[in-house]
Motif scaffolding. Structure first.
Motif, short mmCIF file in Angstrom:
data_model
loop_
_atom_site.label_atom_id
_atom_site.label_comp_id
_atom_site.label_asym_id
_atom_site.label_seq_id
_atom_site.Cartn_x
_atom_site.Cartn_y
_atom_site.Cartn_z
N GLY A 185 0.78 -1.23 0.00
CA GLY A 185 0.00 0.00 0.00
C GLY A 185 0.81 1.28 0.00
O GLY A 185 0.23 2.36 0.00
N ASN A 186 2.13 1.19 -0.01
CA ASN A 186 2.95 2.40 0.01
C ASN A 186 3.86 2.51 -1.22
O ASN A 186 4.93 3.11 -1.15
CB ASN A 186 3.75 2.50 1.30
CG ASN A 186 4.73 1.35 1.49
OD1 ASN A 186 4.58 0.29 0.90
ND2 ASN A 186 5.72 1.57 2.34
N ARG A 198 -3.10 4.12 -11.51
CA ARG A 198 -3.81 3.71 -10.30
C ARG A 198 -4.82 2.62 -10.66
O ARG A 198 -5.24 2.50 -11.81
CB ARG A 198 -4.52 4.91 -9.67
CG ARG A 198 -3.54 5.97 -9.19
CD ARG A 198 -4.24 7.06 -8.40
NE ARG A 198 -3.31 8.13 -8.10
CZ ARG A 198 -2.45 8.12 -7.07
NH1 ARG A 198 -2.41 7.08 -6.26
NH2 ARG A 198 -1.63 9.14 -6.86
N ASP A 234 -8.73 1.20 -2.33
CA ASP A 234 -7.97 0.41 -3.32
C ASP A 234 -7.87 1.13 -4.66
O ASP A 234 -6.86 1.00 -5.36
CB ASP A 234 -8.60 -0.97 -3.51
CG ASP A 234 -8.26 -1.92 -2.37
OD1 ASP A 234 -7.44 -1.56 -1.49
OD2 ASP A 234 -8.82 -3.03 -2.37
N LYS A 241 -4.73 3.17 -4.95
CA LYS A 241 -3.43 2.49 -4.87
C LYS A 241 -2.84 2.33 -6.27
O LYS A 241 -3.53 2.47 -7.28
CB LYS A 241 -3.57 1.17 -4.14
CG LYS A 241 -3.93 1.44 -2.68
CD LYS A 241 -3.81 0.25 -1.82
CE LYS A 241 -4.14 0.64 -0.38
NZ LYS A 241 -4.37 -0.51 0.44
N ASP A 279 1.13 -2.00 -5.85
CA ASP A 279 0.61 -2.30 -4.52
C ASP A 279 -0.06 -3.66 -4.56
O ASP A 279 -0.87 -3.94 -5.45
CB ASP A 279 -0.43 -1.26 -4.09
CG ASP A 279 0.20 0.03 -3.60
OD1 ASP A 279 1.15 -0.05 -2.80
OD2 ASP A 279 -0.26 1.11 -4.00
#
Length: 142
Positions: free
Chosen positions: A12-13, A34, A48, A51, A69
């Motif tokens: 997630g980062n 994304r 989500d 991400k 991610d």
């Protein structure tokens, strides 16, 4: 001749990590997508959707650092230490087929080679030694 590049997976980062790598290596992202921009983005949670589905940062001469991610909602599990793949960029669909087939004996095929919505011929497998591979041919190569 095919080229290979590292493909990193994050919990997630990815955006934070790649902004850091950009500050270290310089350059500009050549791809920054994304999950909301994918055909299935409408079916995802608001979190989500934001991400990173795919990011690519050229480093040096001909090298590309790529990442994504890993999403729990898609059943993706991530363990630090095995959160990377080696991405092979083939020069043709035939070369992609040959490389994928050569890596396949005793492998776990995660995604067979297939044409994708992003304009590539792509597949993933974990070879018999536990190494994760992504095989890709971009149709818009020059």
């Amino acid at each position: 001749m095919a080229t290979i590049n590292p493909y990193l997976n994050f919990l997630g980062n990815t955006e934070e990590a790649f902004n850091f790598y950009k500050s270290v290596f310089g350059g500009e992202f050549v791809v920054f997508q994304r999950f909301k921009d994918s055909p299935h983005g409408d079916n995802m949670s608001a979190e989500d959707k934001e991400k990173i589905m795919h990011v690519a940062l050229p480093i040096g001469n001909g090298n590309v650092l790529m990442g994504t991610d890993a999403l729990d909602s898609m059943g993706q599990k991530l363990n630090i230490g095995d959160n990377f793949s080696i991405s092979i960029s083939a020069d043709s669909e035939a070369e992609a087929d040959q490389l994928f087939a050569a890596l396949s004996p005793g492998a776990h095929v995660v995604m067979p080679l297939e044409k994708t919505f992003w304009g590539a011929y792509f597949g993933m497998l974990t070879d018999k030694f536990g190494i994760q591979w992504m095989v890709n041919f971009d149709y818009d190569q020059k």
